[in-house]
Structures are given as C-alpha cells and as structure tokens.
Design an enzyme around this catalytic site. Sequence first.
Site, PDB file in Angstrom:
ATOM      1  N   GLU A  72       0.821  -1.198   0.000  1.00  9.57           N
ATOM      2  CA  GLU A  72       0.000   0.000   0.000  1.00  9.57           C
ATOM      3  C   GLU A  72       0.858   1.251   0.000  1.00  9.57           C
ATOM      4  O   GLU A  72       1.931   1.272   0.597  1.00  9.57           O
ATOM      5  CB  GLU A  72      -0.892   0.030   1.247  1.00  9.57           C
ATOM      6  CG  GLU A  72      -2.015  -0.976   1.183  1.00  9.57           C
ATOM      7  CD  GLU A  72      -2.924  -0.940   2.407  1.00  9.57           C
ATOM      8  OE1 GLU A  72      -3.981  -1.572   2.353  1.00  9.57           O
ATOM      9  OE2 GLU A  72      -2.586  -0.282   3.401  1.00  9.57           O
ATOM     10  N   CYS A 122       3.245   8.075   2.020  1.00 12.21           N
ATOM     11  CA  CYS A 122       3.858   7.009   2.822  1.00 12.21           C
ATOM     12  C   CYS A 122       4.119   5.827   1.886  1.00 12.21           C
ATOM     13  O   CYS A 122       3.196   5.281   1.284  1.00 12.21           O
ATOM     14  CB  CYS A 122       2.896   6.620   3.945  1.00 12.21           C
ATOM     15  SG  CYS A 122       3.525   5.303   4.985  1.00 12.21           S
ATOM     16  N   CYS A 164       7.864  -8.380   5.849  1.00 12.63           N
ATOM     17  CA  CYS A 164       9.067  -7.929   6.556  1.00 12.63           C
ATOM     18  C   CYS A 164       9.581  -9.087   7.395  1.00 12.63           C
ATOM     19  O   CYS A 164       8.793  -9.824   7.995  1.00 12.63           O
ATOM     20  CB  CYS A 164       8.745  -6.739   7.457  1.00 12.63           C
ATOM     21  SG  CYS A 164      10.208  -6.098   8.312  1.00 12.63           S
ATOM     22  N   CYS A 175       8.627  -7.614  14.386  1.00 16.32           N
ATOM     23  CA  CYS A 175       8.260  -6.833  15.572  1.00 16.32           C
ATOM     24  C   CYS A 175       6.881  -7.321  16.034  1.00 16.32           C
ATOM     25  O   CYS A 175       5.991  -7.562  15.219  1.00 16.32           O
ATOM     26  CB  CYS A 175       8.230  -5.344  15.254  1.00 16.32           C
ATOM     27  SG  CYS A 175       9.838  -4.774  14.670  1.00 16.32           S
ATOM     28  N   CYS A 217       3.372  -5.654  14.995  1.00 11.26           N
ATOM     29  CA  CYS A 217       3.256  -5.196  13.596  1.00 11.26           C
ATOM     30  C   CYS A 217       2.646  -6.283  12.730  1.00 11.26           C
ATOM     31  O   CYS A 217       3.168  -7.401  12.678  1.00 11.26           O
ATOM     32  CB  CYS A 217       4.642  -4.810  13.074  1.00 11.26           C
ATOM     33  SG  CYS A 217       4.630  -4.356  11.327  1.00 11.26           S
ATOM     34  N   GLU A 222      10.999  -3.079   6.006  1.00 17.29           N
ATOM     35  CA  GLU A 222      12.105  -2.361   6.635  1.00 17.29           C
ATOM     36  C   GLU A 222      12.986  -1.797   5.508  1.00 17.29           C
ATOM     37  O   GLU A 222      13.699  -2.556   4.828  1.00 17.29           O
ATOM     38  CB  GLU A 222      12.894  -3.329   7.539  1.00 17.29           C
ATOM     39  CG  GLU A 222      14.252  -2.836   7.991  1.00 17.29           C
ATOM     40  CD  GLU A 222      14.252  -1.442   8.635  1.00 17.29           C
ATOM     41  OE1 GLU A 222      13.461  -1.201   9.566  1.00 17.29           O
ATOM     42  OE2 GLU A 222      15.053  -0.597   8.181  1.00 17.29           O
ATOM     43  N   LEU A 261      11.768   3.169  18.173  1.00 18.68           N
ATOM     44  CA  LEU A 261      12.369   2.819  19.463  1.00 18.68           C
ATOM     45  C   LEU A 261      11.457   1.850  20.239  1.00 18.68           C
ATOM     46  O   LEU A 261      11.847   0.742  20.539  1.00 18.68           O
ATOM     47  CB  LEU A 261      12.609   4.113  20.242  1.00 18.68           C
ATOM     48  CG  LEU A 261      13.588   4.079  21.391  1.00 18.68           C
ATOM     49  CD1 LEU A 261      14.930   3.502  20.989  1.00 18.68           C
ATOM     50  CD2 LEU A 261      13.768   5.496  21.953  1.00 18.68           C
ATOM     51  N   HIS A 262      10.287   2.296  20.592  1.00 21.90           N
ATOM     52  CA  HIS A 262       9.224   1.452  21.164  1.00 21.90           C
ATOM     53  C   HIS A 262       9.487   0.858  22.536  1.00 21.90           C
ATOM     54  O   HIS A 262       8.611   0.194  23.091  1.00 21.90           O
ATOM     55  CB  HIS A 262       8.830   0.308  20.210  1.00 21.90           C
ATOM     56  CG  HIS A 262       8.476   0.765  18.831  1.00 21.90           C
ATOM     57  ND1 HIS A 262       7.692   1.870  18.581  1.00 21.90           N
ATOM     58  CD2 HIS A 262       8.799   0.269  17.604  1.00 21.90           C
ATOM     59  CE1 HIS A 262       7.552   2.016  17.278  1.00 21.90           C
ATOM     60  NE2 HIS A 262       8.212   1.075  16.670  1.00 21.90           N
ATOM     61  N   CYS A 267       0.098   3.298   7.790  1.00 27.06           N
ATOM     62  CA  CYS A 267       1.491   2.921   7.633  1.00 27.06           C
ATOM     63  C   CYS A 267       1.831   2.108   8.863  1.00 27.06           C
ATOM     64  O   CYS A 267       1.419   2.456   9.956  1.00 27.06           O
ATOM     65  CB  CYS A 267       2.397   4.129   7.556  1.00 27.06           C
ATOM     66  SG  CYS A 267       2.142   5.082   6.074  1.00 27.06           S
TER      67      CYS A 267
HETATM   68  N1  SAH Z   1      10.078  -0.989   9.154  1.00 29.58           N
HETATM   69  C1  SAH Z   1      10.205   0.365   9.470  1.00 29.58           C
HETATM   70  C2  SAH Z   1       9.214   1.269   8.774  1.00 29.58           C
HETATM   71  C3  SAH Z   1       7.792   0.793   8.596  1.00 29.58           C
HETATM   72  S1  SAH Z   1       6.722   0.733   9.947  1.00 29.58           S
HETATM   73  C4  SAH Z   1      10.163   0.580  10.969  1.00 29.58           C
HETATM   74  O1  SAH Z   1       9.853  -0.364  11.685  1.00 29.58           O
HETATM   75  O2  SAH Z   1      10.491   1.687  11.404  1.00 29.58           O
HETATM   76  C5  SAH Z   1       6.335   2.435  10.355  1.00 29.58           C
HETATM   77  C6  SAH Z   1       6.060   2.626  11.842  1.00 29.58           C
HETATM   78  O3  SAH Z   1       4.825   2.009  12.248  1.00 29.58           O
HETATM   79  C7  SAH Z   1       7.142   2.016  12.719  1.00 29.58           C
HETATM   80  O4  SAH Z   1       7.499   2.885  13.770  1.00 29.58           O
HETATM   81  C8  SAH Z   1       6.445   0.795  13.242  1.00 29.58           C
HETATM   82  O5  SAH Z   1       7.037   0.316  14.429  1.00 29.58           O
HETATM   83  C9  SAH Z   1       5.033   1.281  13.441  1.00 29.58           C
HETATM   84  N2  SAH Z   1       4.040   0.206  13.591  1.00 29.58           N
HETATM   85  C10 SAH Z   1       4.106  -1.060  13.172  1.00 29.58           C
HETATM   86  N3  SAH Z   1       2.987  -1.736  13.526  1.00 29.58           N
HETATM   87  C11 SAH Z   1       2.203  -0.879  14.184  1.00 29.58           C
HETATM   88  C12 SAH Z   1       0.912  -0.984  14.793  1.00 29.58           C
HETATM   89  N4  SAH Z   1       0.212  -2.103  14.783  1.00 29.58           N
HETATM   90  N5  SAH Z   1       0.420   0.125  15.383  1.00 29.58           N
HETATM   91  C13 SAH Z   1       1.100   1.278  15.377  1.00 29.58           C
HETATM   92  N6  SAH Z   1       2.308   1.440  14.808  1.00 29.58           N
HETATM   93  C14 SAH Z   1       2.861   0.372  14.225  1.00 29.58           C
HETATM   94 FE1  SF4 Z   2       9.216  -4.750   9.878  1.00 32.01          FE
HETATM   95 FE2  SF4 Z   2       8.919  -2.198  10.701  1.00 32.01          FE
HETATM   96 FE3  SF4 Z   2       6.936  -4.026  11.038  1.00 32.01          FE
HETATM   97 FE4  SF4 Z   2       9.184  -4.216  12.490  1.00 32.01          FE
HETATM   98  S1  SF4 Z   2       7.670  -2.531  12.535  1.00 32.01           S
HETATM   99  S2  SF4 Z   2       8.131  -5.917  11.447  1.00 32.01           S
HETATM  100  S3  SF4 Z   2      10.716  -3.543  11.011  1.00 32.01           S
HETATM  101  S4  SF4 Z   2       7.729  -3.252   9.091  1.00 32.01           S
END
Ligand code: SAH
Ligand code: SF4
Length: 361
Positions: free
Chosen positions: A91, A104, A111, A115, A118, A165, A219-220, A338
């Site tokens: 998307e 975006c 990926c 994480c 995600c 990523e 960071l998270h 995103c």
């Molecule tokens: N892979 C990269 C960029 C894509 S994700 C990264 O991890 O930074 C873009 C952002 O959305 C990242 O900060 C990711 O951690 C966050 N993200 C992923 N899943 C999410 C969710 N379910 N709710 C909110 N943010 C989320």
């Molecule tokens: Fe991949 Fe970013 Fe999702 Fe982590 S948050 S699984 S690096 S897309």
Amino acid sequence: MSINLLDLDAAQLAGFFAEIGEKPFRAKQLLRWMHQFGEADFSKMSDLAKPLREKLSARARIEAPSVISDNAAEDGTRKWLVDVGNGNAVESVFIPETNRGTLCVSSQAGCALDCKFCSTGKQGFNRNLTVAEIIGQLWIANKALGAVPKGDRVVSNVVMMGMGEPLANFDNVVAAMRLMLDDNAYGLSRRRVTLSTSGIVPAMDRLRDACPVALAVSLHASNDALRDALVPINRKYPLSELMAACLRYLDRAPRDFLTFEYVMLDGVNDGAGHARELIALVRDVPCKFNLIPFNPFPGSGFKRSSRDDIRRFADILIAAGLVVTTRKTRGDDIDAACGQLAGKVEDRTRRTRRVVEIQPC
Ligand code: SAH
Ligand code: SF4
C-alpha cells in the site's frame, strides 16, 4: 527482456545512455519525461530525436506497477493498493495537509524483522520491492492526484514508513530516494524525505554515507529487555549501539535532530517508569518523540494505551524538555495505514482501525 527504465537512478540511466551511444543530457531529458511528466510512451517524447526514440523502444520500457485499488477517505487521505505480483500487494498512502502532501511509501512485500506489534511483521518476508516498484508509488500518486503532466508538486514529502524495513532493501531504497531528490525527477529536499528504521545499525551508517535523508527510528521500548521482546533486531543491535549510531547519523543528517517513534502499548511500555527510563536513554541524542497509538489487529495480543495514559506519558517527556507529538488518526474509512499494511491481495478487505504517520517537515 527489455530493461525497465523506472528501475534506474540518474547515474544508472546516464550509464545506460552511454552504453547505447547517447549523450548524458539525453538521459536527463528522459528522466524529466518519466518522472516529471509521467510519460511512459517513448513516441510522445517530442524533444527526443526519432532514431533515439526507436532505439529506446527496441531495448527498454517504462513500466510502473499496476494499481489494484484506489480509495479516497472523507478527510482527503488516499490509498493505493499496488500489485507486486504473485498475489501480493503493498500500500501507499497520501495524506494531504494545509501546507504539504505526504506520501507514505512501502519498501518490501512483508518484513522479516518480526516486531511483535506489527501486522506486516506477522506476515513474514516475501521479497524486496524493485526500484520501479518503490518509485512507482510516487509515479502512481502523481498521476492520480493530477500532478503530472503539469509538473505540480502535490507530493511535497515522502516517508518510507509503509510496509517493510527500508534498510533491509538498502540498494533499491537508496536508488529510489536518489530519484526523489534529483532535480530532474521529483526534486524533493533531503529534509522532506524521511526514512523510518527499526534500527539496523550498520545500514544506518551506510545510509549516512550514501543518502542522508531525515531519519526516524522505531524505538518502542526504554530498556534492552523490553526492546528485545518487542523489536527482535534489538538482540543484534542493542540500545547502546543504536544510540551511538543515531549520534553518528546526526553528523550528516539534513536536520539537527532525529525522530523516535514509540508505539503506545497498554500496560507494556506506557508507564511513568518507562517514560523516565526513556528520558535517561536519549539524554545525549537531539531528538523529537512521535507517540503512535497502537493499531490493533486480530491476534496481536496487545491493546492500545488509553488517551489519558498517552497524555500522561507525553507530559513526563515534555516536562523533561523533550518535543513530543502524538500521531493523528487519518483515513479510517478506507483503512489507510502505515505500519500495519496489507500483505496478500486477499487480505485487503480486513477492517481495522488504523493510523497514518505524518512527519512534521
Ligand atoms: N520498518 C520500518 C518502517 C515501517 S513501519 C520501521 O519499523 O520503522 C512504520 C512505523 O509504524 C514504525 O514505527 C512501526 O514500528 C510502526 N508500527 C508497526 N505496527 C504498528 C501498529 N500495529 N500500530 C502502530 N504502529 C505500528
Ligand atoms: Fe518490519 Fe517495521 Fe513491522 Fe518491524 S515494525 S516488522 S521492522 S515493518
């Protein structure tokens, strides 16, 4: 098979033109036709001599990925589902605001980094997108938004925050970002292109040398034990190494700060203690925090922090002098997001509440 010229950045296109015995300025003309005027048909490129157009038609093509669906939300957010073959789709989401329009962009189908919060990570890794598939998302947006052929700057900002990523698809992402920055293509400044990474430290250093755009780091978590569990790449590149890489990056960054993204997970990383730990963690790193309310999806096992908890968390950071923004929800009625994007085409009807990233640039 002919070469797809959307796969080439300016230097590679100049190389291709040299190979076919053409002058470098012709490559620039072609870049403008492709990226500024959205033209895919060589025969319509009126200032290229006919023999060159014929030579190009014989050896090359300009092929953007196809669009499976195009949806507009009531708030103006627009989402395209882009076909990347084999039943997979990624998307891209356009977010219009008063002074800018942000796209975006996705970098991978799926990926590998897994994480825990995600949905892209849950789908696993399918493949890296090609340069044409990455830059093609701008191409598609510019066409759909009526920016071409007039050359209007409808997309003023790009965030590499879609699916995947970006630093794990380094070469293709850098080539696509070079096109975003090239005056003969999209002409965006480095401050208006933001790459978001989960923290692949060696690739952050490579990016600093190859194409230092604005950086957002996911960071998270405020300590290694928690981040090891939420963002598994932390086991390889722990927080001390990540913070050092952030400082090295800032030497060359187009801004004097970077953004830390922090997904707000109820009862997991959103306590006052976490906020205090974060303040100590980033003490030496000029930064801004972007708090992201978690987007739930079936089977995630997490809940979004309450509005009050997010506000309390933000207040602790703000009291310590940090700049904090909380991500806005946009495009709910079209599932625009995103960080929580469609994988397989057949998944695309899933309805979950989602949030899109808006980077202040
Ligand atoms: N892979 C990269 C960029 C894509 S994700 C990264 O991890 O930074 C873009 C952002 O959305 C990242 O900060 C990711 O951690 C966050 N993200 C992923 N899943 C999410 C969710 N379910 N709710 C909110 N943010 C989320
Ligand atoms: Fe991949 Fe970013 Fe999702 Fe982590 S948050 S699984 S690096 S897309």
